[in-house]
Design an enzyme around this catalytic site. Sequence first.
Site, PDB file in Angstrom:
ATOM      1  N   ARG A  61     -37.521 -24.952  17.286  1.00 51.07           N
ATOM      2  CA  ARG A  61     -36.850 -26.509  16.694  1.00 51.07           C
ATOM      3  C   ARG A  61     -37.736 -27.678  17.117  1.00 51.07           C
ATOM      4  NH1 ARG A  61     -30.667 -26.139  18.632  1.00 51.07           N
ATOM      5  NH2 ARG A  61     -31.234 -28.230  19.054  1.00 51.07           N
ATOM      6  N   ARG A  85     -32.117 -35.373  25.982  1.00 54.44           N
ATOM      7  CA  ARG A  85     -30.919 -34.789  25.619  1.00 54.44           C
ATOM      8  C   ARG A  85     -29.950 -34.543  26.740  1.00 54.44           C
ATOM      9  NH1 ARG A  85     -31.884 -29.524  22.674  1.00 54.44           N
ATOM     10  NH2 ARG A  85     -29.997 -29.898  21.647  1.00 54.44           N
ATOM     11  N   ARG A  99     -19.125 -35.775  21.657  1.00 56.22           N
ATOM     12  CA  ARG A  99     -20.159 -35.774  22.462  1.00 56.22           C
ATOM     13  C   ARG A  99     -19.942 -37.321  23.099  1.00 56.22           C
ATOM     14  NH1 ARG A  99     -23.995 -32.183  20.042  1.00 56.22           N
ATOM     15  NH2 ARG A  99     -26.020 -31.930  21.483  1.00 56.22           N
ATOM     16  N   ARG A 157     -39.817 -20.855  27.433  1.00 56.60           N
ATOM     17  CA  ARG A 157     -39.856 -20.279  25.908  1.00 56.60           C
ATOM     18  C   ARG A 157     -41.059 -20.987  25.495  1.00 56.60           C
ATOM     19  NH1 ARG A 157     -34.401 -21.910  25.722  1.00 56.60           N
ATOM     20  NH2 ARG A 157     -34.488 -23.776  24.753  1.00 56.60           N
ATOM     21  N   LYS A 211     -23.329 -22.570  24.423  1.00 57.31           N
ATOM     22  CA  LYS A 211     -22.141 -23.007  23.676  1.00 57.31           C
ATOM     23  C   LYS A 211     -22.428 -22.156  22.260  1.00 57.31           C
ATOM     24  CE  LYS A 211     -22.865 -27.496  23.378  1.00 57.31           C
ATOM     25  NZ  LYS A 211     -24.130 -27.577  24.178  1.00 57.31           N
TER      26      LYS A 211
HETATM   27  P1  AMP Z   1     -27.043 -29.536  19.291  1.00 55.49           P
HETATM   28  O1  AMP Z   1     -27.378 -28.547  18.264  1.00 55.49           O
HETATM   29  O2  AMP Z   1     -25.431 -29.639  19.286  1.00 55.49           O
HETATM   30  O3  AMP Z   1     -27.577 -29.683  20.571  1.00 55.49           O
HETATM   31  O4  AMP Z   1     -27.440 -30.961  18.402  1.00 55.49           O
HETATM   32  C1  AMP Z   1     -28.659 -31.228  18.049  1.00 55.49           C
HETATM   33  C2  AMP Z   1     -28.582 -32.753  18.020  1.00 55.49           C
HETATM   34  O5  AMP Z   1     -27.955 -33.353  16.856  1.00 55.49           O
HETATM   35  C3  AMP Z   1     -28.284 -33.698  19.179  1.00 55.49           C
HETATM   36  O6  AMP Z   1     -29.314 -33.905  20.366  1.00 55.49           O
HETATM   37  C4  AMP Z   1     -27.854 -35.222  18.581  1.00 55.49           C
HETATM   38  O7  AMP Z   1     -29.291 -35.852  18.276  1.00 55.49           O
HETATM   39  C5  AMP Z   1     -27.327 -34.508  17.404  1.00 55.49           C
HETATM   40  N1  AMP Z   1     -25.777 -34.413  17.395  1.00 55.49           N
HETATM   41  C6  AMP Z   1     -25.168 -33.290  17.359  1.00 55.49           C
HETATM   42  N2  AMP Z   1     -23.960 -33.300  17.409  1.00 55.49           N
HETATM   43  C7  AMP Z   1     -23.762 -34.948  17.634  1.00 55.49           C
HETATM   44  C8  AMP Z   1     -22.709 -35.422  18.097  1.00 55.49           C
HETATM   45  N3  AMP Z   1     -21.265 -34.874  18.039  1.00 55.49           N
HETATM   46  N4  AMP Z   1     -22.964 -36.781  18.213  1.00 55.49           N
HETATM   47  C9  AMP Z   1     -24.014 -37.498  18.135  1.00 55.49           C
HETATM   48  N5  AMP Z   1     -25.158 -36.625  17.735  1.00 55.49           N
HETATM   49  C10 AMP Z   1     -24.884 -35.475  17.567  1.00 55.49           C
END
Ligand code: AMP
Length: 192
Positions: A136, A147, A89, A128, A14
């Site tokens: 991270r 996740r 989400r 990786r 993404k």
């Molecule tokens: P991402 O980089 O988008 O994969 O987000 C990393 C982490 O941030 C996720 O695994 C969640 O813990 C948190 N997070 C990001 N966006 C959201 C969202 N829209 N709702 C809830 N948690 C989020």
Amino acid sequence: MINIVLLGPPGAGKGTQSRILQEKFGLFQLSTGDMLRAEVASGTELGIKAKSIMDAGGLLPDEVMIGMIKDRMSRPEYSSGIIFDGFPRTVPQAEALDHMLMDAGHQLDAVIQLTVDDGILLGRIRKREAESHITRSDDNPDVLIKRLAAYHAQTVQIIPYYQSTNRLFAVDGMQPIEDVAQQVCAIVETFA
Ligand code: AMP
């Protein structure tokens, strides 16, 4: 103004596709994950709370995320259109996004779903890890499994919501990056 959601499991690409769309269409990427990581890096109260949830592979509360997006969307740099990356989400987040855009006189044009099998995502992360390319704290096979579970339990529920309003477009995210980009751009083009 074009507003797009990029939807897909963690590691589906993404972020990469957002950057391509940003350059090609002058849209702005709004990544809730990046926003949360910035909070963690600056050690804010929200950042401290977010870090433990993120490291456990869970989702932050809807009201926190909705408040965050609302604040950000009102900034002038987002007036030409937004690529939402990592938001919504959950179904309440999806409904809130429609309301927020409607209140501002805009709409969500398309939701582009990048489909990638879990096994491929796990294979990539293991590679990786083996090559020590992990940067991270939530980027490791154990957290990815959680996740992915959150994605399948909660995030995929927003798919019927968008299907029912004819806004869902699926792209095979297992193709080479340039092929994914070409198909994603072709979808966005129809709204430009
Ligand atoms: P991402 O980089 O988008 O994969 O987000 C990393 C982490 O941030 C996720 O695994 C969640 O813990 C948190 N997070 C990001 N966006 C959201 C969202 N829209 N709702 C809830 N948690 C989020």
